[in-house]
Design a protein around this motif. Structure first.
Motif, PDB file in Angstrom:
ATOM      1  N   PRO A   1       0.824  -1.212   0.000  1.00  0.00           N
ATOM      2  CA  PRO A   1       0.000   0.000   0.000  1.00  0.00           C
ATOM      3  C   PRO A   1       0.858   1.262   0.000  1.00  0.00           C
ATOM      4  O   PRO A   1       2.043   1.231   0.352  1.00  0.00           O
ATOM      5  CB  PRO A   1      -0.772  -0.111   1.310  1.00  0.00           C
ATOM      6  CG  PRO A   1       0.135  -0.897   2.203  1.00  0.00           C
ATOM      7  CD  PRO A   1       0.863  -1.861   1.296  1.00  0.00           C
ATOM      8  N   SER A   2       0.231   2.345  -0.398  1.00  0.00           N
ATOM      9  CA  SER A   2       0.890   3.648  -0.283  1.00  0.00           C
ATOM     10  C   SER A   2      -0.162   4.676   0.082  1.00  0.00           C
ATOM     11  O   SER A   2      -1.358   4.471  -0.137  1.00  0.00           O
ATOM     12  CB  SER A   2       1.598   4.032  -1.587  1.00  0.00           C
ATOM     13  OG  SER A   2       0.651   4.216  -2.621  1.00  0.00           O
ATOM     14  N   ALA A   3       0.283   5.767   0.661  1.00  0.00           N
ATOM     15  CA  ALA A   3      -0.638   6.840   1.039  1.00  0.00           C
ATOM     16  C   ALA A   3       0.077   8.175   0.948  1.00  0.00           C
ATOM     17  O   ALA A   3       1.252   8.292   1.317  1.00  0.00           O
ATOM     18  CB  ALA A   3      -1.154   6.625   2.458  1.00  0.00           C
ATOM     19  N   THR A   4      -0.622   9.146   0.430  1.00  0.00           N
ATOM     20  CA  THR A   4      -0.166  10.527   0.424  1.00  0.00           C
ATOM     21  C   THR A   4      -1.076  11.267   1.394  1.00  0.00           C
ATOM     22  O   THR A   4      -2.301  11.221   1.235  1.00  0.00           O
ATOM     23  CB  THR A   4      -0.260  11.126  -0.991  1.00  0.00           C
ATOM     24  OG1 THR A   4       0.580  10.357  -1.855  1.00  0.00           O
ATOM     25  CG2 THR A   4       0.166  12.574  -1.012  1.00  0.00           C
TER      26      THR A   4
ATOM     27  N   LEU B   1       3.059  14.152   3.962  1.00  0.00           N
ATOM     28  CA  LEU B   1       3.799  12.898   4.102  1.00  0.00           C
ATOM     29  C   LEU B   1       3.402  11.917   3.013  1.00  0.00           C
ATOM     30  O   LEU B   1       2.241  11.887   2.586  1.00  0.00           O
ATOM     31  CB  LEU B   1       3.492  12.258   5.459  1.00  0.00           C
ATOM     32  CG  LEU B   1       3.599  13.144   6.691  1.00  0.00           C
ATOM     33  CD1 LEU B   1       2.950  12.466   7.880  1.00  0.00           C
ATOM     34  CD2 LEU B   1       5.050  13.453   6.971  1.00  0.00           C
ATOM     35  N   ASP B   2       4.354  11.091   2.592  1.00  0.00           N
ATOM     36  CA  ASP B   2       4.098   9.989   1.669  1.00  0.00           C
ATOM     37  C   ASP B   2       4.552   8.708   2.339  1.00  0.00           C
ATOM     38  O   ASP B   2       5.716   8.602   2.758  1.00  0.00           O
ATOM     39  CB  ASP B   2       4.873  10.172   0.358  1.00  0.00           C
ATOM     40  CG  ASP B   2       4.444  11.415  -0.399  1.00  0.00           C
ATOM     41  OD1 ASP B   2       3.240  11.714  -0.416  1.00  0.00           O
ATOM     42  OD2 ASP B   2       5.329  12.079  -0.981  1.00  0.00           O
ATOM     43  N   TYR B   3       3.649   7.726   2.446  1.00  0.00           N
ATOM     44  CA  TYR B   3       3.959   6.461   3.100  1.00  0.00           C
ATOM     45  C   TYR B   3       3.987   5.323   2.080  1.00  0.00           C
ATOM     46  O   TYR B   3       3.116   5.231   1.214  1.00  0.00           O
ATOM     47  CB  TYR B   3       2.899   6.125   4.157  1.00  0.00           C
ATOM     48  CG  TYR B   3       2.979   4.681   4.591  1.00  0.00           C
ATOM     49  CD1 TYR B   3       3.894   4.283   5.556  1.00  0.00           C
ATOM     50  CD2 TYR B   3       2.180   3.706   3.989  1.00  0.00           C
ATOM     51  CE1 TYR B   3       4.000   2.948   5.926  1.00  0.00           C
ATOM     52  CE2 TYR B   3       2.283   2.371   4.357  1.00  0.00           C
ATOM     53  CZ  TYR B   3       3.191   2.001   5.324  1.00  0.00           C
ATOM     54  OH  TYR B   3       3.308   0.688   5.675  1.00  0.00           O
ATOM     55  N   THR B   4       4.991   4.469   2.197  1.00  0.00           N
ATOM     56  CA  THR B   4       5.037   3.156   1.562  1.00  0.00           C
ATOM     57  C   THR B   4       5.601   2.215   2.624  1.00  0.00           C
ATOM     58  O   THR B   4       6.180   2.674   3.608  1.00  0.00           O
ATOM     59  CB  THR B   4       5.938   3.117   0.311  1.00  0.00           C
ATOM     60  OG1 THR B   4       7.299   3.293   0.717  1.00  0.00           O
ATOM     61  CG2 THR B   4       5.544   4.173  -0.721  1.00  0.00           C
TER      62      THR B   4
END
Length: 160
Positions: A22-25, A47-50
């Protein structure tokens, strides 16, 4: 003892990727936090999550005249590398002591600092300066003695 943090936080997230990766901005806004004994602290972050990393595109903390900024990357897998840039401007020593729940320590002054945080999450390394002259941010105790934040190789920093 950990510093308590209280207050409302708004998070706007765009989720993508797959169930396995998953990823999230995200955009994070907290306009009125209480951190330790300090009230009215504002946090804004992009923030950007991976699963591999948290990329901090922008993280800004403000309170009265004090401002702090961070950007960079926090590794979340493998050796969990850190690569962060930090800037603090007009940060009052009394405010830092309030945040640390130590408001009775007799110190005053303002810190201007610029630095990097590298290494890994298990062994962070920092390098700082006051943004004006290399490796010296100064604060003054009420009794006239001086505190200095100097370059240091491992976390946490030492006050001399």
């Amino acid at each position: 003892m950990p510093t308590p943090v209280n207050g409302a936080v708004a998070v706007d997230a765009r989720i993508a990727g797959t169930v396995d990766v998953p990823s999230a901005t995200t955009v994070v806004k907290a306009p009125a936090l209480k951190i330790g004994g300090a009230e009215g602290v504002a946090l804004d972050a992009d923030l950007d999550y991976t699963p591999a990393a948290l990329n901090v595109r922008r993280g800004d903390l403000t309170w009265e005249d004090a401002q702090a900024h961070v950007d960079g990357r926090i590794g979340l897998s493998g050796d969990r590398r850190l690569s962060l840039n930090v800037v603090a401007d007009e940060v009052g020593v009394p405010w830092l002591l309030k945040v640390a729940n130590q408001p009775d320590v007799p110190a005053s002054g303002t810190i201007f600092a610029k630095g990097t945080i590298g290494g890994t999450t298990a062994r962070p390394r920092t390098e700082t300066s006051d943004g004006r002259s290399p490796a010296s941010a100064r604060a003054r105790r009420d009794n006239g003695t001086s505190l200095a934040v100097r370059k240091f190789a491992t976390w946490p920093s030492a006050w001399t």
